[in-house]
Design a protein around this motif. Structure first.
Motif, PDB file in Angstrom:
ATOM      1  N   UNK A  14      54.772  25.985  39.647  1.00  0.00           N
ATOM      2  CA  UNK A  14      54.149  27.199  40.146  1.00  0.00           C
ATOM      3  C   UNK A  14      52.668  27.202  39.817  1.00  0.00           C
ATOM      4  N   UNK A  15      51.921  28.065  40.521  1.00  0.00           N
ATOM      5  CA  UNK A  15      50.491  28.223  40.244  1.00  0.00           C
ATOM      6  C   UNK A  15      50.215  29.686  39.921  1.00  0.00           C
ATOM      7  N   UNK A  16      49.410  29.890  38.879  1.00  0.00           N
ATOM      8  CA  UNK A  16      48.990  31.234  38.492  1.00  0.00           C
ATOM      9  C   UNK A  16      47.499  31.366  38.753  1.00  0.00           C
ATOM     10  N   UNK A  17      47.102  32.467  39.376  1.00  0.00           N
ATOM     11  CA  UNK A  17      45.679  32.777  39.535  1.00  0.00           C
ATOM     12  C   UNK A  17      45.365  33.988  38.673  1.00  0.00           C
ATOM     13  N   UNK A  18      44.186  33.966  38.039  1.00  0.00           N
ATOM     14  CA  UNK A  18      43.799  35.111  37.212  1.00  0.00           C
ATOM     15  C   UNK A  18      42.316  35.385  37.413  1.00  0.00           C
ATOM     16  N   UNK A  19      41.931  36.661  37.232  1.00  0.00           N
ATOM     17  CA  UNK A  19      40.525  37.017  37.379  1.00  0.00           C
ATOM     18  C   UNK A  19      40.217  38.290  36.615  1.00  0.00           C
ATOM     19  N   UNK A  20      38.934  38.605  36.520  1.00  0.00           N
ATOM     20  CA  UNK A  20      38.574  39.814  35.782  1.00  0.00           C
ATOM     21  C   UNK A  20      37.088  40.063  35.729  1.00  0.00           C
ATOM     22  N   UNK A  21      36.696  40.689  34.641  1.00  0.00           N
ATOM     23  CA  UNK A  21      35.330  41.162  34.476  1.00  0.00           C
ATOM     24  C   UNK A  21      34.337  40.026  34.220  1.00  0.00           C
ATOM     25  N   UNK A  22      34.832  38.819  33.972  1.00  0.00           N
ATOM     26  CA  UNK A  22      33.902  37.701  33.755  1.00  0.00           C
ATOM     27  C   UNK A  22      33.531  37.002  35.069  1.00  0.00           C
ATOM     28  N   UNK A  23      33.907  37.584  36.187  1.00  0.00           N
ATOM     29  CA  UNK A  23      33.516  37.118  37.523  1.00  0.00           C
ATOM     30  C   UNK A  23      34.149  35.784  37.905  1.00  0.00           C
ATOM     31  N   UNK A  24      35.144  35.373  37.170  1.00  0.00           N
ATOM     32  CA  UNK A  24      35.703  34.027  37.309  1.00  0.00           C
ATOM     33  C   UNK A  24      37.124  34.099  37.875  1.00  0.00           C
ATOM     34  N   UNK A  25      37.451  33.130  38.730  1.00  0.00           N
ATOM     35  CA  UNK A  25      38.851  32.957  39.133  1.00  0.00           C
ATOM     36  C   UNK A  25      39.358  31.686  38.478  1.00  0.00           C
TER      37      UNK A  25
END
Lengths: 178, 424
Positions: free
Chosen positions: B344-355
Motif C-alpha cells: 500500500x501507499x500512504x500520502x501525508x501532508x500538513x503545515x510544512x507545505x510538504x507531501x
C-alpha cells in the motif's frame, strides 16, 4: 461590559520611545520610493526583524483595559523569534489565571495574519510559567481550525476588532502594510 | 524553483493538474468512489463546493512512468470544472464525503449543519444510450453533468462540524432505488460529540446515535472501517476512539488508541487488501508532527472484525513515522500501483507545505504486526508557501491510469493533482 475585571489593577509601564530602527526604516522607505520599480523584487525578499513585528502588535489594546499590550508588558520585542519563514510570538498574560489570554493571543494572530507577508508561518505561546493553563492556551492559539472558526464568529470578531482598533494607529509609519 | 531536492527518493511527484477557482482556503477534497462518476470535489471557506470531471489517458502505459514519457502523459490527463455548488452554508465548508454509490455528496460546515446533495440528471443523460460522448470521457461524461440539489439538511450538533464520513458496508453491491438505504453517515464536532444517522429510504435520514462523553475535547476527524460498521474518531484530546453498535443497546467506544502527544487531525484505514481479507491497520496524522500506524494485535479472525467480542480487541501503535516539520493535517491510504510491489501507499501532508509518500511493504513475517515502511517520495512547497490541508488518493480504474494519482488542497485556494512517478 464585564461585571468584574479579571485583573482590576494591572501594572502599567511607560511605552518605549519610538525605536531608532523605525526611523531608519521610514527614511529608507522615502528613499525607496524614488527608486526604479525593478527593485521591487529584491525588496520583497527583505528580512523582517523583531522590532518590526513588535511594532505591529505593541499598540493592540488589552480587552479589559484601555491600555496597550506594550504598556502592560504583555508583549515585547525580546519575546519575538524569527527565522526565514517563521515567526514565534511569546506573550505574558498579566495574571496567571487571565481568562482573556486566548482573546489577546487571537488579536495578535489576526494582526500578524493581516500585516506580515503571507510566507510567514506564525506560532504563538504564552511565556512559560505565566499562565495556569499554559498548554491549553498554547494549543488553542495554534489550532488553525479553531482560529478559522473563531474568525467566523461575529461576537468574537467584534472583540478582536476592538483590540485591534488601536494597533492600526501606527500603520501610517509601517512599511509592511502595503 | 528548488533544485530537485527529492532526487534521493525512488519516486517523485509530477503535477498533472492545477485547479483554481476557490476564493479562500480549500479545506478538503474527495474523489467520487464510483467508476460511473469520475469526479473530484473540493470545499472551501468560500462556502462553495467545486466539482471537476476527469478522464485518464485512454491508452494504458505498458511500464512504470519515467521522465521521458512525462510530457505525453501530462497532456493526456484531463481535469475540467463541471459544477460549482453554492452550498448556502453560512460558514466554512470544512469537510465533504461521497456515498459508496457515488450518488450523494455530503457537505459539513462550521455552521453546524450537514447538507446532502444529489445530481439531477441533465438532458444528456436521458437520451444517452445511442449518442457517444464528445471526448475521451465518452459516456462517463453523462455521469458528471447536471445540477446539484440539496436533498436533506442534517442538524443536531451544537457547534462547528469538523468531519463527515459515510459507512461503506451497505449499498456497495446493489444500489436500491432510494440510494444508500441502510447506509450510515457520521459527523463530529467541537461540542465533543459524534452523531450517526441512518438512511431509512426516500431521502430520509434518522439519528441512530449521539455519542457524548467519549472524547474530552473537539472531535476532529472520522473514518469508517472498510466494509464494516466500525467507526474511528480522532480528537484535540490527542486520542483515537473506535466505536461499534451494540444491537441490544447503543453505539459505544470499545477501544482507545493513545500515543500521539497532540491533536489527531486525520485518520485513514488500510484499504481492504482483497475482498476476502480484513483490514489490519489504521493510520493517523497529528499536530505532534508524526504519523502513527496502529494494528489490531490480537490476531483477528479472517474477514470479520466487528462480530467477535469487541472488548477483547487489542490495538497497538506499531509504527511512528517522522517526516514532517510541522503539524500533519491529512493522511490518505491507497492501494499501491501495480508497478510497485508494495502492500500500500500512504500520502501525508500538513503545515510544512510538504507531501510525503510512504510505501508499506508486504508483511514478510506472518507473526509480526510491524509493517516495513519507507519514505519513497517527498515534494517540498507543493502549494508554494501555503499550508496544505488535505491529500487524497484517486480511486483506481480498470486501465490502471489512475494508479499513483493523488489530489492535494491548500490555503492558496488551489487543488492540485499529482502523479507519483519513478525516478530514473
Amino acid at each position: 461590559m464585564a461585571p468584574a475585571l479579571i485583573n482590576a489593577n494591572p501594572t502599567i509601564f511607560a511605552p518605549t520611545k519610538q525605536s531608532l530602527r523605525r526611523n531608519d526604516l521610514n527614511a529608507r522607505a522615502l528613499w525607496i520610493d524614488q527608486r526604479d520599480e525593478s527593485d521591487e523584487d529584491t525588496e520583497a525578499e527583505e528580512d523582517i526583524d523583531q522590532q518590526e513585528v513588535f511594532d505591529l502588535i505593541r499598540g493592540i489594546s488589552d480587552p479589559e483595559h484601555p491600555l496597550s499590550l506594550e504598556q502592560l508588558h504583555v508583549v515585547s520585542a525580546e519575546q519575538i523569534e524569527l527565522s526565514r519563514n517563521r515567526v514565534l510570538v511569546e506573550f505574558t498574560p498579566t495574571v496567571p489565571h487571565c481568562g482573556m489570554s486566548t482573546i489577546i493571543g487571537l488579536s495578535i494572530r489576526v494582526r500578524l495574519m493581516r500585516c506580515l507577508p503571507e510566507r510567514f508561518k506564525l506560532d504563538m505561546r504564552v511565556k512559560k510559567g505565566s499562565h495556569q493553563s499554559e498548554d491549553a492556551v498554547n494549543k488553542q492559539l495554534n489550532d488553525k481550525e479553531r482560529v478559522a472558526a473563531a474568525l467566523e464568529n461575529p461576537a468574537l470578531v467584534d472583540v478582536v476588532e476592538q483590540c485591534l482598533s488601536t494597533a492600526s494607529k501606527r500603520d501610517d509609519m509601517n512599511p509592511l502594510d502595503l | 524553483m528548488p533544485s530537485s531536492p527529492e532526487i534521493k527518493y525512488p519516486y517523485r511527484l509530477e503535477q498533472i493538474a492545477e485547479l483554481t477557482g476557490h476564493e479562500d482556503k480549500v479545506w478538503s477534497i474527495s474523489w467520487n468512489p464510483h467508476p460511473d462518476h469520475p469526479l473530484l470535489a473540493s470545499c472551501s471557506s468560500d462556502k462553495s463546493i467545486r466539482l471537476y470531471a476527469y478522464s485518464p489517458p485512454s491508452t494504458p502505459s505498458s511500464s512504470p512512468s519515467t521522465g521521458s514519457e512525462r510530457k505525453d502523459k501530462e497532456s493526456e490527463y484531463n481535469f475540467r470544472h463541471v459544477s460549482t455548488i453554492a452550498t448556502g452554508h453560512s460558514k466554512t465548508v470544512r469537510s465533504i464525503a461521497w456515498t459508496n454509490d457515488g450518488r450523494t455528496l455530503a457537505s459539513a460546515s462550521f455552521d453546524s449543519t450537514v447538507g446532502l446533495w444529489e445530481r439531477s440528471p441533465s438532458n444528456a443523460d436521458a437520451s444517452s444510450s445511442s449518442s457517444a460522448g464528445d471526448d475521451v470521457g465518452g459516456n462517463k461524461e453523462l455521469g458528471v453533468s447536471g445540477e446539484w440539489e440539496l436533498t436533506t439538511t442534517l442538524e443536531g450538533p451544537d457547534s462547528e462540524i469538523k468531519s463527515v464520513a459515510f459507512s461503506t458496508s451497505s449499498s456497495s453491491t446493489s444500489p436500491s432505488p432510494y440510494g444508500n438505504v441502510g447506509g450510515l453517515v457520521a459527523t463530529c464536532s467541537r461540542d465533543k460529540s459524534v452523531w450517526i444517522w441512518e438512511n431509512v429510504g426516500d431521502g430520509e435520514w434518522e439519528t441512530v446515535s449521539v455519542i457524548m462523553g467519549v472524547h474530552s475535547q473537539d472531535v476532529k476527524c472520522l473514518a469508517w472501517y472498510p466494509g464494516e460498521d466500525i467507526l474511528a474518531s480522532g480528537s484535540y484530546d490527542d486520542t483515537i476512539k473506535l466505536y461499534i453498535d451494540d444491537p441490544q443497546d447503543d453505539w459505544y467506544d470499545f477501544a482507545t488508541l493513545e500515543g500521539h502527544t497532540s491533536t489527531v487531525w486525520s485518520l485513514a484505514w488500510e484499504p481492504l487488501p482483497s475482498p476476502s481479507s480484513s483490514t489490519r491497520y489504521l493510520a493517523s496524522a497529528s499536530d505532534d508532527k508524526s504519523l502513527r500506524i496502529w494494528a489490531r494485535t490480537d490476531a483477528p479472525k479472517k474477514g470479520v472484525l466487528g462480530h467477535v467480542n469487541s472488548s477483547d480487541q487489542r490495538w497497538e501503535c506499531v509504527k511512528v513515522l517522522k517526516g514532517h516539520e510541522r503539524s500533519v493535517y491529512s493522511v490518505s491510504w491507497g492501494h499501491a500501483p501495480s508497478f510497485a510491489a508494495d502492500a500500500g501507499w500512504i500520502a501525508s501532508t500538513g503545515s510544512d507545505d510538504r507531501i510525503n509518500i510512504w510505501s508499506i511493504k508486504a508483511l514478510t513475517n506472518p507473526t509480526s504486526h510491524v509493517p516495513l515502511v519507507e519514505l519513497i517520495a517527498s515534494r517540498e512547497d507543493a502549494h508554494g508557501i501555503y499550508d496544505l490541508n488535505a491529500v487524497a488518493w484517486a480511486p483506481h480504474t480498470t486501465t490502471g491510469e489512475m494508479e499513483g494519482v493523488l489530489a492535494s488542497c491548500g490555503d492558496d485556494g488551489v487543488v492540485r493533482v499529482w502523479k507519483v512517478v519513478k525516478n530514473d
